[in-house]
Design a protein around this motif. Structure first.
Motif, PDB file in Angstrom:
ATOM      1  N   GLY A  49       0.819  -1.208   0.000  1.00  0.00           N
ATOM      2  CA  GLY A  49       0.000   0.000   0.000  1.00  0.00           C
ATOM      3  C   GLY A  49       0.852   1.256   0.000  1.00  0.00           C
ATOM      4  O   GLY A  49       0.579   2.213  -0.743  1.00  0.00           O
ATOM      5  N   TRP A  50       1.893   1.271   0.823  1.00  0.00           N
ATOM      6  CA  TRP A  50       2.796   2.424   0.824  1.00  0.00           C
ATOM      7  C   TRP A  50       3.535   2.533  -0.501  1.00  0.00           C
ATOM      8  O   TRP A  50       3.734   3.635  -1.030  1.00  0.00           O
ATOM      9  CB  TRP A  50       3.784   2.331   1.981  1.00  0.00           C
ATOM     10  CG  TRP A  50       3.257   2.894   3.250  1.00  0.00           C
ATOM     11  CD1 TRP A  50       2.845   2.205   4.353  1.00  0.00           C
ATOM     12  CD2 TRP A  50       3.064   4.281   3.556  1.00  0.00           C
ATOM     13  NE1 TRP A  50       2.410   3.068   5.325  1.00  0.00           N
ATOM     14  CE2 TRP A  50       2.534   4.353   4.865  1.00  0.00           C
ATOM     15  CE3 TRP A  50       3.280   5.459   2.848  1.00  0.00           C
ATOM     16  CZ2 TRP A  50       2.219   5.564   5.469  1.00  0.00           C
ATOM     17  CZ3 TRP A  50       2.970   6.675   3.455  1.00  0.00           C
ATOM     18  CH2 TRP A  50       2.448   6.722   4.750  1.00  0.00           C
ATOM     19  N   GLY A  51       3.956   1.398  -1.044  1.00  0.00           N
ATOM     20  CA  GLY A  51       4.634   1.433  -2.338  1.00  0.00           C
ATOM     21  C   GLY A  51       3.750   2.006  -3.426  1.00  0.00           C
ATOM     22  O   GLY A  51       4.194   2.830  -4.239  1.00  0.00           O
ATOM     23  N   LEU A  52       2.490   1.600  -3.446  1.00  0.00           N
ATOM     24  CA  LEU A  52       1.566   2.126  -4.456  1.00  0.00           C
ATOM     25  C   LEU A  52       1.209   3.589  -4.178  1.00  0.00           C
ATOM     26  O   LEU A  52       0.930   4.352  -5.106  1.00  0.00           O
ATOM     27  CB  LEU A  52       0.312   1.257  -4.511  1.00  0.00           C
ATOM     28  CG  LEU A  52       0.566  -0.163  -5.041  1.00  0.00           C
ATOM     29  CD1 LEU A  52      -0.689  -1.019  -4.918  1.00  0.00           C
ATOM     30  CD2 LEU A  52       1.045  -0.128  -6.489  1.00  0.00           C
ATOM     31  N   GLY A  53       1.241   3.975  -2.902  1.00  0.00           N
ATOM     32  CA  GLY A  53       1.082   5.385  -2.580  1.00  0.00           C
ATOM     33  C   GLY A  53       2.214   6.215  -3.163  1.00  0.00           C
ATOM     34  O   GLY A  53       1.996   7.309  -3.699  1.00  0.00           O
ATOM     35  N   VAL A  54       3.436   5.683  -3.071  1.00  0.00           N
ATOM     36  CA  VAL A  54       4.580   6.351  -3.689  1.00  0.00           C
ATOM     37  C   VAL A  54       4.405   6.398  -5.201  1.00  0.00           C
ATOM     38  O   VAL A  54       4.682   7.425  -5.844  1.00  0.00           O
ATOM     39  CB  VAL A  54       5.892   5.639  -3.317  1.00  0.00           C
ATOM     40  CG1 VAL A  54       7.062   6.164  -4.139  1.00  0.00           C
ATOM     41  CG2 VAL A  54       6.179   5.804  -1.829  1.00  0.00           C
ATOM     42  N   PHE A  55       3.951   5.299  -5.793  1.00  0.00           N
ATOM     43  CA  PHE A  55       3.698   5.261  -7.238  1.00  0.00           C
ATOM     44  C   PHE A  55       2.762   6.388  -7.655  1.00  0.00           C
ATOM     45  O   PHE A  55       3.035   7.121  -8.613  1.00  0.00           O
ATOM     46  CB  PHE A  55       3.094   3.904  -7.608  1.00  0.00           C
ATOM     47  CG  PHE A  55       2.692   3.779  -9.054  1.00  0.00           C
ATOM     48  CD1 PHE A  55       3.596   3.326 -10.000  1.00  0.00           C
ATOM     49  CD2 PHE A  55       1.412   4.120  -9.473  1.00  0.00           C
ATOM     50  CE1 PHE A  55       3.239   3.212 -11.334  1.00  0.00           C
ATOM     51  CE2 PHE A  55       1.041   4.015 -10.803  1.00  0.00           C
ATOM     52  CZ  PHE A  55       1.962   3.563 -11.747  1.00  0.00           C
ATOM     53  N   ALA A  56       1.666   6.536  -6.931  1.00  0.00           N
ATOM     54  CA  ALA A  56       0.692   7.574  -7.272  1.00  0.00           C
ATOM     55  C   ALA A  56       1.269   8.961  -7.039  1.00  0.00           C
ATOM     56  O   ALA A  56       1.083   9.877  -7.854  1.00  0.00           O
ATOM     57  CB  ALA A  56      -0.584   7.377  -6.456  1.00  0.00           C
ATOM     58  N   GLY A 174      11.271   6.664 -12.445  1.00  0.00           N
ATOM     59  CA  GLY A 174      10.009   6.148 -12.943  1.00  0.00           C
ATOM     60  C   GLY A 174       9.186   5.693 -11.754  1.00  0.00           C
ATOM     61  O   GLY A 174       9.716   5.239 -10.736  1.00  0.00           O
ATOM     62  N   ALA A 175       7.878   5.838 -11.854  1.00  0.00           N
ATOM     63  CA  ALA A 175       7.004   5.586 -10.714  1.00  0.00           C
ATOM     64  C   ALA A 175       7.063   4.138 -10.228  1.00  0.00           C
ATOM     65  O   ALA A 175       7.104   3.884  -9.028  1.00  0.00           O
ATOM     66  CB  ALA A 175       5.563   5.969 -11.070  1.00  0.00           C
TER      67      ALA A 175
END
Length: 251
Positions: A49-56, A174-175
């Motif tokens: 979840g935190w990783g995808l938060g960083v992605f966004a 890159g995200a």
């Protein structure tokens, strides 16, 4: 690409960090708070979840380079990628964005905060705390974990053409690569302290926890608050300094 204006830096960093904290804090709320559909989702769900938060966050803050983190900004200050004035704008925007993102998490989960009786779980949605409280060793953990983050960010910028036209920062990776890096750091080094690895991500939500009308919220643990500030900043500083002998520029 020309350097972004200070206004562009501020807006992009505030929005990107807000999105990061909204999704990162949101996954913690999903996993911990009473009557959540994702209750007991576990540590790896939180990591992703935190990783995808960083992605966004990286995706929407491309215009500023998407530092999203004072530790990244201090590392790039040491390497000369940004100046002192830009650094101050980056950090101010990151703190404000993190605070607002945490407020949105509270609004999204208001009824679950009301239903949850455990003050520790409520606080964990906002900020980090160690599993074994030893300030010296907690700082060491945060320093090491943040060093990895910033050192890899700088390494990518040294490779040459990364395919990104963004200014120096997480966006240069890159995200998706930076999202996976954050997942890896959380899974490998997050156990002792909850891997703040970002002073803004911890301090902004800690302030939000202190001022928001959270039912039965308990303490904001200000005695520990300096650890996820000092450790990450020191880790970012060391990464910037270490990049000179260990990551030579390619000719």
């Amino acid at each position: 690409m020309d350097d972004p204006s200070l206004g562009t830096i501020f807006l992009a960093e505030a929005v990107g960090t807000g999105i990061l904290v909204l999704l990162g804090g949101g996954v913690v709320a999903t996993a911990l708070l009473a009557k959540s559909k994702g209750l007991d989702g576990g540590w790896l769900m939180i990591n992703f979840g935190w990783g995808l938060g960083v992605f966004a966050g990286v995706s929407v803050a491309y215009a500023s380079g998407a530092h999203l983190n004072p530790a990244v900004s201090v590392g790039l200050l040491v390497t000369g990628e940004i100046d002192v004035v830009q650094f101050a704008v980056y950090v101010a925007a990151q703190l404000i964005g993190a605070f607002l993102g945490a407020c949105l998490v509270f609004l999204a989960y208001k009824q679950h905060f009301d239903a949850e009786e455990d003050t520790t779980k409520k606080f964990s949605v906002f900020s980090t705390a160690p599993e074994i409280r030893s300030y010296r060793w907690n700082v060491v953990t945060e320093t090491i974990a943040t060093f990895v983050l910033v050192f890899v960010v700088i390494a990518f910028s040294r490779v040459g053409d990364t395919g990104s036209d963004a200014p120096a920062g997480l966006a240069a990776l890159g995200a998706m690569p930076v999202a996976l890096l954050v997942v890896g750091i959380g899974a490998s080094l997050g156990g002792p302290t909850g891997y703040a690895i970002n002073p803004a991500r911890d301090l902004g939500p800690r302030i939000a926890h202190a001022v928001l009308p959270i039912k039965g919220k308990g303490t904001s643990d200000w005695a520990y608050a300096w650890v996820p500030i000092l450790g990450p900043l020191f880790g970012g500083l060391l990464a910037g300094l270490a990049s000179y002998p260990l990551l030579p520029l390619l000719s």
